[in-house]
Design a protein around this motif. Structure first.
Motif, mmCIF file in Angstrom:
data_model
loop_
_atom_site.group_PDB
_atom_site.id
_atom_site.type_symbol
_atom_site.label_atom_id
_atom_site.label_comp_id
_atom_site.label_asym_id
_atom_site.label_seq_id
_atom_site.Cartn_x
_atom_site.Cartn_y
_atom_site.Cartn_z
ATOM 1 N N GLY A 92 0.817 -1.203 0.000
ATOM 2 C CA GLY A 92 0.000 0.000 0.000
ATOM 3 C C GLY A 92 0.852 1.255 0.000
ATOM 4 N N THR A 93 0.259 2.369 0.399
ATOM 5 C CA THR A 93 0.945 3.660 0.446
ATOM 6 C C THR A 93 1.747 3.775 1.732
ATOM 7 N N PRO A 94 3.062 3.908 1.649
ATOM 8 C CA PRO A 94 3.853 3.986 2.880
ATOM 9 C C PRO A 94 3.717 5.344 3.553
ATOM 10 N N GLY A 95 4.127 5.405 4.811
ATOM 11 C CA GLY A 95 4.156 6.669 5.538
ATOM 12 C C GLY A 95 2.831 7.035 6.151
ATOM 13 N N PRO A 96 2.794 8.187 6.834
ATOM 14 C CA PRO A 96 1.570 8.627 7.529
ATOM 15 C C PRO A 96 0.395 8.912 6.616
ATOM 16 N N LYS A 116 -2.960 4.012 4.425
ATOM 17 C CA LYS A 116 -3.844 3.278 5.317
ATOM 18 C C LYS A 116 -3.220 1.925 5.621
ATOM 19 N N PRO A 117 -3.578 1.326 6.755
ATOM 20 C CA PRO A 117 -2.962 0.040 7.118
ATOM 21 C C PRO A 117 -3.351 -1.075 6.157
ATOM 22 N N GLU A 118 -2.357 -1.611 5.479
ATOM 23 C CA GLU A 118 -2.555 -2.736 4.582
ATOM 24 C C GLU A 118 -1.433 -3.732 4.807
ATOM 25 N N GLY A 119 -1.682 -4.984 4.447
ATOM 26 C CA GLY A 119 -0.662 -6.012 4.591
ATOM 27 C C GLY A 119 -0.242 -6.180 6.044
ATOM 28 N N LYS A 120 1.066 -6.294 6.240
ATOM 29 C CA LYS A 120 1.582 -6.479 7.592
ATOM 30 C C LYS A 120 1.462 -5.221 8.434
ATOM 31 N N ARG A 121 1.199 -4.086 7.810
ATOM 32 C CA ARG A 121 1.078 -2.831 8.558
ATOM 33 C C ARG A 121 -0.133 -2.821 9.491
ATOM 34 N N VAL A 122 -1.067 -3.732 9.273
ATOM 35 C CA VAL A 122 -2.204 -3.811 10.196
ATOM 36 C C VAL A 122 -1.764 -4.278 11.582
ATOM 37 N N GLY A 123 -0.583 -4.850 11.693
ATOM 38 C CA GLY A 123 -0.094 -5.337 12.979
ATOM 39 C C GLY A 123 0.836 -4.390 13.691
ATOM 40 N N ILE A 124 0.973 -3.163 13.199
ATOM 41 C CA ILE A 124 1.918 -2.218 13.807
ATOM 42 C C ILE A 124 1.625 -2.008 15.282
ATOM 43 N N ALA A 183 7.161 8.641 12.100
ATOM 44 C CA ALA A 183 7.675 8.841 10.748
ATOM 45 C C ALA A 183 7.029 7.922 9.714
ATOM 46 N N GLN A 184 6.604 6.708 10.118
ATOM 47 C CA GLN A 184 6.229 5.714 9.123
ATOM 48 C C GLN A 184 4.844 5.107 9.298
ATOM 49 N N SER A 185 4.211 5.308 10.429
ATOM 50 C CA SER A 185 2.950 4.615 10.678
ATOM 51 C C SER A 185 1.767 5.330 10.040
ATOM 52 N N PRO A 186 0.767 4.593 9.591
ATOM 53 C CA PRO A 186 -0.505 5.229 9.200
ATOM 54 C C PRO A 186 -1.149 5.883 10.414
ATOM 55 N N PRO A 187 -2.085 6.802 10.215
ATOM 56 C CA PRO A 187 -2.746 7.452 11.348
ATOM 57 C C PRO A 187 -3.390 6.438 12.286
ATOM 58 N N LEU A 188 -3.316 6.734 13.559
ATOM 59 C CA LEU A 188 -3.833 5.820 14.581
ATOM 60 C C LEU A 188 -5.331 5.611 14.445
ATOM 61 N N THR A 189 -6.036 6.609 13.941
ATOM 62 C CA THR A 189 -7.500 6.521 13.850
ATOM 63 C C THR A 189 -7.966 5.423 12.904
ATOM 64 N N TRP A 216 1.953 10.233 18.344
ATOM 65 C CA TRP A 216 0.558 10.042 17.961
ATOM 66 C C TRP A 216 0.384 10.566 16.534
ATOM 67 N N VAL A 217 0.200 9.647 15.583
ATOM 68 C CA VAL A 217 0.058 10.019 14.179
ATOM 69 C C VAL A 217 -1.404 10.357 13.909
ATOM 70 N N GLN A 218 -1.637 11.589 13.532
ATOM 71 C CA GLN A 218 -2.995 12.053 13.248
ATOM 72 C C GLN A 218 -3.275 11.938 11.753
ATOM 73 N N PRO A 219 -4.536 11.798 11.348
ATOM 74 C CA PRO A 219 -4.859 11.727 9.914
ATOM 75 C C PRO A 219 -4.563 13.048 9.233
ATOM 76 N N PRO A 220 -4.268 13.011 7.935
ATOM 77 C CA PRO A 220 -3.990 14.264 7.215
ATOM 78 C C PRO A 220 -5.221 15.143 7.167
ATOM 79 N N ALA A 221 -4.985 16.439 7.020
ATOM 80 C CA ALA A 221 -6.100 17.382 6.951
ATOM 81 C C ALA A 221 -6.892 17.147 5.673
ATOM 82 N N SER A 222 -8.148 17.602 5.679
ATOM 83 C CA SER A 222 -8.999 17.450 4.496
ATOM 84 C C SER A 222 -8.425 18.244 3.334
ATOM 85 N N ALA A 223 -8.890 17.915 2.146
ATOM 86 C CA ALA A 223 -8.338 18.551 0.948
ATOM 87 C C ALA A 223 -8.528 20.059 0.970
#
Length: 612
Positions: A193-197, A200-208, A237-243, A578-585
């Motif tokens: 999937g898309t790396p970095g913040p 979204k969690p995909e693959g093994k990233r769902v287990g972070i 630096a690398q995790s998807p947003p916690l939400t 605490w990784v927050q989701p990116p702001a809206s467009a």
């Protein structure tokens, strides 16, 4: 060889691997006793047809290699057959009666499973298995940590007991945390999937956060919180947003993050993390909410916000009112002596705070609030609040003579009669006039009246510092020392149990000026922190509150502590880790320009440089 149960087991594993069904695979790979009857029959077959030995282990490995896809004559996932072979030999050889051997065997099994997790294509299949085995390993490690006799045995077996004292020994819990950390890294660095913040969690990233929470639990258990710093930095630096993760993972992670920030004196971001964990925790999870409140309440107290009776009456706050209620009352009363007695090492109330790891933070951070309450009460009773008849005319601002604080401090000491170490404070004529410290219990019984060490145990512990074989005098010459003789000699009995004044030269007859200096220092600290507002005059020591005509002397000179701190800290409301989701467009487009990010510039109608 007739091994029907083993054949069926391996066939089912091969089918699960082909279907990439990691959840069912974890259900198949059970290790915790008691095992069902079918597993016991498979263990009997392993012991009968694949007895422990290099030749039989090699045969068992060859059978496991046929379970994964092959390319060009070799297995494309070499780590998994080795892991499955270790799993089968674990069932065959483990002796649950020997917990130490079981731990070492299980740690090797988890390590191999983590290696299998690292495969970019197939590793995701064993994610749930890694988590399951890691939880069993953590449970076993924490159980052994409570058995020092068994820990001593394993240290001797591994040759660690004879190491030098300055070499820090790694406990079983810390070893387990290191194993889990490797699994966490493999989940975090997965490229699915898309790396970095932004992804979204995909693959093994769902287990972070599954791995991070288990690793943090172990690090808190063994007291190695510094090892978590790099983990939080990597997540930022690398995790998807916690939400994007389930609520259970979010709550657990925010709880440990809040505790970590609390232990590093970052109380405002810790309060944000713990409050979010409490708000998102399910109402029926009473024990979890109780744990969160155990750290959220003291965090708020340090920031100047006391728990309400409504909160303390909730089911998850049972027992916390008895712990924090008296503390809040002492802070509000402004009695610094009673506050210190309540949180002294010898106080029964302090034992619970110490076990929770919040005692030192409360002692060091809340005393300034006690002094604020003390100064506020003295101002209410003895300060000048301004002339109400001269509101339209120019007049002196409200003020408080600091001499009244000095008198109030002496009166407060006289009410207690004795300092914390049981000696009278009424005749005290040296050192700190406000701050008295009890004798360090480690040095109790150190010397007699001649200055010779009488306690052999203390001599063994502190002899190289207090009574060395020799020392350099003020001219740099080496002087031999009589064995057991204190280098500095026997201190003056009048100074016993008190903290010495760093400004040692003073007029003994001018004791009130020393107390005044300390009062001025405390008020200056309160003014610097914004917990009081105004200014100090030194010639005729006063605390003045200018600009008090509109709001009044008390709201102006003694602003609300929580509002003051939160207004200052809210300038940067981000919480480290605490990784927050990116702001809206729509919002992000405006902020990107302010932040110097990518922009789209309309060049229609632009003229060449130099053209008017």
């Amino acid at each position: 060889m007739a091994t029907p149960v083993l054949d069926q087991f391996l066939g089912s594993v091969a089918e699960l691997v082909q279907n990439r069904d990691g959840v069912k695979l974890q259900d198949f790979l059970q290790i915790e006793p008691p095992l069902s009857d079918i597993y016991m029959r498979m263990i009997d077959e392993l012991r009968q047809h694949y007895a422990s030995g290099p030749q039989k282990d090699a045969e068992l490995l060859r059978r496991c290699e046929g379970l994964v896809p092959r390319s060009k004559g070799s297995s494309s996932w070499t780590a998994f057959p080795t892991f499955l072979k270790l799993y089968l030999t674990f069932l065959r050889d483990v002796n649950v009666g020997n917990l130490l051997d079981t731990y070492n065997f299980l740690k090797g099994l988890v390590n191999q499973c983590v290696l299998a997790l690292g495969d970019s294509q197939m590793g995701i299949i064993v994610l749930h298995t890694v988590l399951y085995l890691s939880k069993v390993l953590a449970k076993l490690a924490m159980g052994l940590d409570r058995r020092p006799d068994l820990i001593a045995n394993i240290l001797r077996m591994e040759g660690q007991a004879d190491r030098e004292e300055n070499v820090e020994k790694v406990t079983l819990v810390e070893q387990s945390a290191n194993v889990v950390r490797e699994a966490f890294i493999k989940c975090l660095t997965d490229r699915t999937g898309t790396p970095g913040p932004q992804g979204k969690p995909e693959g093994k990233r769902v287990g972070i956060y599954l791995m991070a929470n288990l690793c943090l639990k172990l690090l808190f258990q063994c007291g190695k919180l510094r090892n978590a710093e790099q983990m939080f930095a990597s997540i930022s630096a690398q995790s998807p947003p916690l939400t994007y993760f389930p609520a259970s993972q979010r709550v657990t992670y925010l709880y440990y993050l809040g505790r970590y920030l609390f232990s590093n004196n970052l109380f405002f971001p810790a309060q944000i993390a713990l409050q979010a964990a409490y708000d998102q925790c399910h109402r029926q999870a009473v024990s979890q909410r109780h744990l969160i409140l155990t750290y959220l309440i003291p965090c708020n107290i340090i920031l100047g916000r006391f728990p309400s009776q409504t909160l303390l009456q909730r089911s998850e706050a049972q027992g916390l009112g008895e712990r924090f209620g008296p503390l809040c009352q002492l802070i509000a009363r402004g009695n610094y002596i009673a506050f210190r007695e309540h949180l002294s090492v010898r106080s029964p109330a302090a034992d619970w705070f110490a076990r929770k790891g919040i005692l030192l933070a409360l002692r060091n951070r809340c005393e300034i609030l006690v002094w604020r309450s003390f100064a506020r009460k003295v101002f209410i009773l003895g300060g000048f609040h301004g002339d109400p008849q001269a509101q339209a005319q120019r007049g002196p601002p409200p003020y408080l003579y600091l001499e009244k604080l000095v008198v109030a401090t002496e009166w407060l000491r006289s009410q207690h009669g004795r300092s914390l170490n049981g000696t009278s404070v009424a005749h005290k004529s040296y050192g700190s006039q406000v701050i008295s410290t009890p004798t360090d219990p480690d040095y109790d019984g150190l010397t007699d009246s001649t200055g010779i060490t009488t306690d052999s145990e203390l001599l063994d512990k502190f002899g190289d510092f207090l009574a060395p074989d020799g020392f350099f005098d003020d001219r740099g010459q080496w002087q031999e020392n009589i064995p057991g003789q204190l280098v500095d000699g026997d201190p003056d009995p009048d100074y016993e149990g008190y903290q010495l004044d760093p400004y040692s030269e003073y007029d003994a007859a001018d004791q009130s000026s020393l107390l005044m200096q300390e009062i001025e220092s405390i008020l200056a600290s309160l003014l610097t922190q914004g917990l009081m507002r105004g200014y100090l005059t030194h010639r005729k020591p006063r605390f003045a509150i200018p600009g008090a005509r509109l709001r009044g002397a008390l709201p102006t000179g003694f602003p609300n502590v929580w509002q003051t701190i939160s207004a200052r800290e809210s300038e940067d409301s981000s919480v480290p880790g605490w990784v927050q989701p990116p702001a809206s467009a729509a919002f992000g487009a405006g902020t990107a320009a302010l932040a110097g990010g990518s922009r789209v510039v309309n060049l229609k109608g632009a003229r060449p440089v130099g053209v008017q």
